[in-house]
Every structure is written in structure tokens, then in C-alpha cells.
Write an enzyme that holds these catalytic residues in place. Structure first.
Site, PDB file in Angstrom:
ATOM      1  N   HIS A 148       0.867  -1.179   0.000  1.00 18.56           N
ATOM      2  CA  HIS A 148       0.000   0.000   0.000  1.00 18.56           C
ATOM      3  C   HIS A 148       0.908   1.234   0.000  1.00 18.56           C
ATOM      4  O   HIS A 148       1.126   1.859   1.037  1.00 18.56           O
ATOM      5  CB  HIS A 148      -0.968  -0.058   1.178  1.00 18.56           C
ATOM      6  CG  HIS A 148      -1.927  -1.203   1.047  1.00 18.56           C
ATOM      7  ND1 HIS A 148      -3.042  -1.143   0.232  1.00 18.56           N
ATOM      8  CD2 HIS A 148      -1.890  -2.472   1.536  1.00 18.56           C
ATOM      9  CE1 HIS A 148      -3.680  -2.299   0.263  1.00 18.56           C
ATOM     10  NE2 HIS A 148      -2.993  -3.132   1.045  1.00 18.56           N
ATOM     11  N   GLY A 207      -5.575   1.676   5.247  1.00 15.88           N
ATOM     12  CA  GLY A 207      -6.244   1.656   6.546  1.00 15.88           C
ATOM     13  C   GLY A 207      -7.325   2.703   6.688  1.00 15.88           C
ATOM     14  O   GLY A 207      -8.038   3.025   5.749  1.00 15.88           O
ATOM     15  N   GLY A 208      -7.427   3.253   7.870  1.00 20.36           N
ATOM     16  CA  GLY A 208      -8.474   4.212   8.186  1.00 20.36           C
ATOM     17  C   GLY A 208      -9.665   3.566   8.850  1.00 20.36           C
ATOM     18  O   GLY A 208     -10.728   4.177   8.952  1.00 20.36           O
ATOM     19  N   GLU A 209      -9.514   2.326   9.355  1.00 20.57           N
ATOM     20  CA  GLU A 209     -10.664   1.637   9.974  1.00 20.57           C
ATOM     21  C   GLU A 209     -11.017   2.205  11.341  1.00 20.57           C
ATOM     22  O   GLU A 209     -12.009   1.808  11.939  1.00 20.57           O
ATOM     23  CB  GLU A 209     -10.381   0.132  10.117  1.00 20.57           C
ATOM     24  CG  GLU A 209     -10.449  -0.652   8.819  1.00 20.57           C
ATOM     25  CD  GLU A 209      -9.089  -0.844   8.183  1.00 20.57           C
ATOM     26  OE1 GLU A 209      -8.191   0.002   8.420  1.00 20.57           O
ATOM     27  OE2 GLU A 209      -8.910  -1.831   7.450  1.00 20.57           O
ATOM     28  N   THR A 227      -9.006  -0.696   1.641  1.00 18.54           N
ATOM     29  CA  THR A 227     -10.321  -0.389   2.197  1.00 18.54           C
ATOM     30  C   THR A 227     -10.817   0.978   1.738  1.00 18.54           C
ATOM     31  O   THR A 227     -11.997   1.161   1.453  1.00 18.54           O
ATOM     32  CB  THR A 227     -10.233  -0.346   3.744  1.00 18.54           C
ATOM     33  OG1 THR A 227      -9.357  -1.353   4.200  1.00 18.54           O
ATOM     34  CG2 THR A 227     -11.592  -0.518   4.372  1.00 18.54           C
ATOM     35  N   ARG A 267     -15.812  -5.688   5.429  1.00 15.94           N
ATOM     36  CA  ARG A 267     -15.486  -4.387   4.832  1.00 15.94           C
ATOM     37  C   ARG A 267     -15.666  -4.388   3.316  1.00 15.94           C
ATOM     38  O   ARG A 267     -15.409  -3.388   2.656  1.00 15.94           O
ATOM     39  CB  ARG A 267     -14.034  -4.018   5.158  1.00 15.94           C
ATOM     40  CG  ARG A 267     -13.786  -3.710   6.616  1.00 15.94           C
ATOM     41  CD  ARG A 267     -12.295  -3.733   6.920  1.00 15.94           C
ATOM     42  NE  ARG A 267     -11.780  -5.095   6.859  1.00 15.94           N
ATOM     43  CZ  ARG A 267     -10.491  -5.414   6.945  1.00 15.94           C
ATOM     44  NH1 ARG A 267      -9.580  -4.467   7.061  1.00 15.94           N
ATOM     45  NH2 ARG A 267     -10.102  -6.673   6.900  1.00 15.94           N
ATOM     46  N   HIS A 317      -8.554  -9.447  -2.017  1.00 12.82           N
ATOM     47  CA  HIS A 317      -8.418  -9.404  -0.556  1.00 12.82           C
ATOM     48  C   HIS A 317      -9.410 -10.419   0.014  1.00 12.82           C
ATOM     49  O   HIS A 317     -10.621 -10.260  -0.146  1.00 12.82           O
ATOM     50  CB  HIS A 317      -8.722  -7.991  -0.044  1.00 12.82           C
ATOM     51  CG  HIS A 317      -9.002  -7.935   1.425  1.00 12.82           C
ATOM     52  ND1 HIS A 317      -8.060  -7.561   2.354  1.00 12.82           N
ATOM     53  CD2 HIS A 317     -10.133  -8.231   2.126  1.00 12.82           C
ATOM     54  CE1 HIS A 317      -8.597  -7.622   3.565  1.00 12.82           C
ATOM     55  NE2 HIS A 317      -9.853  -8.028   3.463  1.00 12.82           N
ATOM     56  N   ARG A 355      -4.595 -16.056   7.007  1.00 10.61           N
ATOM     57  CA  ARG A 355      -5.126 -15.193   8.063  1.00 10.61           C
ATOM     58  C   ARG A 355      -5.894 -15.943   9.146  1.00 10.61           C
ATOM     59  O   ARG A 355      -6.051 -15.437  10.258  1.00 10.61           O
ATOM     60  CB  ARG A 355      -5.999 -14.093   7.478  1.00 10.61           C
ATOM     61  CG  ARG A 355      -7.320 -14.545   6.911  1.00 10.61           C
ATOM     62  CD  ARG A 355      -8.082 -13.354   6.317  1.00 10.61           C
ATOM     63  NE  ARG A 355      -8.199 -12.281   7.282  1.00 10.61           N
ATOM     64  CZ  ARG A 355      -8.162 -10.973   6.955  1.00 10.61           C
ATOM     65  NH1 ARG A 355      -8.045 -10.594   5.710  1.00 10.61           N
ATOM     66  NH2 ARG A 355      -8.282 -10.073   7.894  1.00 10.61           N
ATOM     67  N   ASP A 385       2.103  -6.873   2.149  1.00  8.81           N
ATOM     68  CA  ASP A 385       0.979  -6.006   2.530  1.00  8.81           C
ATOM     69  C   ASP A 385       1.527  -4.772   3.245  1.00  8.81           C
ATOM     70  O   ASP A 385       0.895  -4.234   4.152  1.00  8.81           O
ATOM     71  CB  ASP A 385      -0.019  -6.765   3.418  1.00  8.81           C
ATOM     72  CG  ASP A 385      -1.430  -6.201   3.342  1.00  8.81           C
ATOM     73  OD1 ASP A 385      -1.704  -5.381   2.444  1.00  8.81           O
ATOM     74  OD2 ASP A 385      -2.255  -6.580   4.181  1.00  8.81           O
TER      75      ASP A 385
HETATM   76 ZN    ZN Z   1      -6.043  -6.885   1.941  1.00 10.01          ZN
END
Ligand code: ZN
Length: 389
Positions: A63, A68-70, A99, A163, A195, A227, A285
Site C-alpha cells: 500500500h 487503513g483508516g478503519e 479499504t 469491509r 483481498h 489469516r 501487505d
Molecule cells: Zn487486503
């Protein structure tokens, strides 16, 4: 300037034994057990006896503009610094949005990719983001891939995640069809970076598309497959069906404790099951947010992904899991280059690109980094930083 690197243990990533490498311009001119030269051209000769030479790493998901920004605006993660990439041994990378495709844009992504290219990184991008219908730069996936040199695919399209846009099969199929044809027209991968979240459907949406349409499973490149144990355990059947899988190296102790499978251990488990190594890759990532959600998808913590984790997990695969170096190296060099159709990256060969790393074989520390025929790190001294670092 010519460079002659002598007597290195060369992994192309296939093990070639002791080799001399002659480098000129941005190319490897020759690889041979013994090179003798009669030239008046200035030449820097370095004895690499006892060191490894391996290809520069290929990171298929970073990225680069932050992600992010969650957890609100204060949780936006920062942009990638050029020196972070070189210290991580990465000479080729793919930038993507995640996201957030509202405050993060494709124009900024493309500009950042060009900044990194200026610094000697082979940086390409994906159009799109988690969101469907896709947001693009020029108005369509096809136009972005066909007309913009840096755009080679689309993603990360989010599936099986709270998301995601909760896409149905037709929506995923439509994106894949557009990327596939645009890739063919432009001679690029046209890959669909996926994703994969913690949702119970896992990889099933991709299998459903492949089983009910003419889109092959190999059009998709799903990541984060380590994950959780359920998703990871489903990956063996997915590989046997002909799909690629990507394992994410960035993690935290808390995320591992919550069930994520450490990348190097995941690779060892797959190899024990005789998984097809060519279909397995690692990516960092890098600069993503690493959110930790509880069972109700309530945010419990948030950290940032690191590009340095890519080499850390290859190193752990060799040192802790006893995977042969030429196998472990593939997942971060040749394999992602093949998936992304980057024919001169992720490998060392005569007349190929001079992107390489010098590795200490005992510690597996990255000692020197060359990209496009120029030393960026030499003997652990960084020679090339970003413009404002
Ligand atoms: Zn991802």
C-alpha cells in the site's frame, strides 16, 4: 561503469553454484563460473566469495500511498519510503488501494508509483480497490490497464469480508472478464488481486466463478490466505484446482495469537502436503493497516504492515523451517514475477535486469542491494534515499 561480482554462491533462484556476474548499464551481461575481461572500460571488481547472490525481491502487494483508516482519520497509515523498500531488499513492487478508495485515489497511487520508479524501484499498480462497482482512474478497468503503463491488474477486490461491498458472483465475474481482456490487449497480467477476509465463504466465490463461467481460476490472485486456520486449510484444494495463493508476511504477535498462521510455517505445512510451489507466493501487505477485530467485528487494535516482513519470513522459512533456499526464495522472487507476467524480474539470467541482493549466508542479513544496475545499499550502508528523507 561495469561491475564484476566474483565467486558468489548464486541462486537464480535455482542454485547455480559459484558464479561470476558481469553487470553493465541496468543489465546482467554474463553469468559464468569464471569471467575474464580485456577492457579499458572502468570496472569495479568485488570478491563475493562466501556470499549469496539472489534476485531482488518482488512484492506483489504494497500500500505505497498508505492504507487503513478503519479507526477514523487518525488511523490512516503513512506512505512507503524509498529507503524502506531498499532495506527490505525489494526492487519490484505492486502498489494498490485497499479499504479506503475515497480519501485515497488512483491519481495519487500512480504519482507515488512514478516517484518510486524515479528512485530505481520497478513499481507498478492495480486499479480498483476493495470496492465494487470499481473506482478507476479513467472510468473503466479496461482503459486503465490498456492505456496506463503502470496499471497491470485490478484489486484488492474484497471478498468474504465485512469491509467488502458484499459482491455477488456476477459482479466478481464482470471484473475478472474486464481485467482478463484488457490484460490480453495490453500484454499484461490483467490479474485480479483479491483481498480475502475472515468471512465464512472464504475462497468459495472464486471457485464458483471458475466453475460456472469461462474465467479460469488462475485469473485471480487471492491474498491473506494464512489469516485464519479455516481459510488456510482450504488452500490445498484451491491449489489443486489450479489457483494461485498469496500469504501475507506482515503480522503482529496479537494477530498470530488470534489464529493467523505464520507465513514461514504455512509454507512448510503446504510443502509437507506436496503443494505445487509455483502457485504459492508471499507478499508484505506493506503500509497496510493491520486491524485486529473480535468475533463481532469490533475493532480491538490497529498496527501497520512492514515491507521488511517479506524477507523476514523467507529467512525464517530457511532458518527455522529448514526449507531449501532455492525453494523458499521462489515465493518472493520468481513465483510472483510469473503470476504478474514480469518476465525479466524475480530471476538472475544473462541479459536480464540487474536487480540483485547480496546475502550473508550465516545470518541471512541483506548486505547489499542493486536495482537496475545501481547499488542502492552497499555493505549495509544505504546509498539511495527518497527525495525528502
Ligand atoms: Zn487486503
Amino acid at each position: 561503469m561495469l561491475y564484476l561480482l566474483r565467486n558468489a554462491e548464486c541462486f537464480a533462484p535455482t542454485y547455480l553454484g559459484s558464479q561470476d556476474l558481469l553487470i553493465g548499464g541496468s543489465r546482467i551481461l554474463q553469468i559464468s563460473p569464471s569471467i575474464s575481461l580485456a577492457t579499458n572500460t572502468p570496472i569495479q571488481e568485488l570478491d563475493m566469495r562466501g556470499k549469496w547472490i539472489i534476485p531482488g525481491l518482488v512484492d506483489s502487494l504494497v500500500h505505497i500511498t498508505g492504507g487503513g483508516g478503519e479507526d477514523g482519520f487518525a488511523s490512516r497509515t503513512p506512505e512507503l519510503k524509498l529507503s524502506d523498500a531498499y532495506e527490505a531488499g525489494i526492487t519490484t513492487m505492486i502498489g494498490a488501494l485497499g479499504t479506503d478508495s475515497l480519501t485515497r485515489t488512483h491519481s495519487n497511487l500512480l504519482a507515488k508509483a512514478r516517484e518510486l520508479q524515479h528512485g530505481g524501484i520497478h513499481c507498478l499498480c492495480h486499479t480498483g480497490s476493495y470496492h465494487l462497482p470499481v473506482r478507476t482512474l479513467t472510468g473503466s478497468i479496461e482503459q486503465d490497464i490498456v492505456y496506463i503503463p503502470e496499471f497491470i491488474g485490478v484489486g484488492e477486490i474484497a471478498i468474504s469480508d465485512h469491509r467488502s461491498s458484499q459482491p455477488d458472483m456476477a459482479a466478481i465475474c464482470d471484473v475478472a472478464a474486464q481485467a482478463r481482456v484488457a490484460g490480453m490487449i495490453s500484454g499484461k497480467a490483467g490479474i485480479v488481486s483479491i483481498h480475502t477476509g475472515d468471512g465464512s465463504s472464504g475462497l468459495k466465490p472464486l471457485l464458483d466463478v471458475a466453475n460456472t463461467s469461462d474465467i479460469p481460476l488462475s485469473q485471480f490472485y487471492p491474498t491473506h490466505i494464512n489469516r485464519n486456520p479455516t481459510l488456510f486449510n482450504s488452500s490445498m484444494d484451491y491449489l489443486r484446482s489450479g489457483g494461485f495463493i498469496d500469504l501475507t508476511t506482515s503480522t503482529t504477535p496479537e494477530i498470530l495469537a488470534s489464529g493467523e498462521v505464520k507465513c514461514s510455517q504455512a509454507l512448510a505445512a503446504l510443502l509437507a502436503e506436496k503443494a505445487p510451489i509455483e502457485q504459492i507466493t508471499f507478499s508484505s501487505d506493506g503500509n497496510a493497516s493491520l486491524p485486529l477485530f473480535d468475533e463481532n467485528n469490533t475493532l480491538k487494535g490497529l498496527q501497520v504492515g512492514r515491507v521488511s516482513s517479506l524477507w523476514d519470513e523467507v529467512r525464517d522459512a530457511i532458518q527455522q523451517e529448514n526449507i531449501a533456499p532455492e525453494i523458499a526464495l521462489k515465493v518472493a522472487t520468481l513465483n510472483p514475477a510469473e503470476v504478474l507476467k514480469l518476465s525479466s524480474k524475480g530471476r538472475l539470467r544473462a541479459n536480464g535486469d540487474a536487480d540483485l541482493l547480496i546475502i550473508d549466508p550465516d545470518s541471512l542479513a541483506i548486505e547489499s542491494v542493486m536495482s537496475q544496475g545501481t547499488w542502492r545499499i552497499l555493505d549495509q550502508k544505504i546509498l539511495h534515499k527518497g527525495p525528502f528523507e
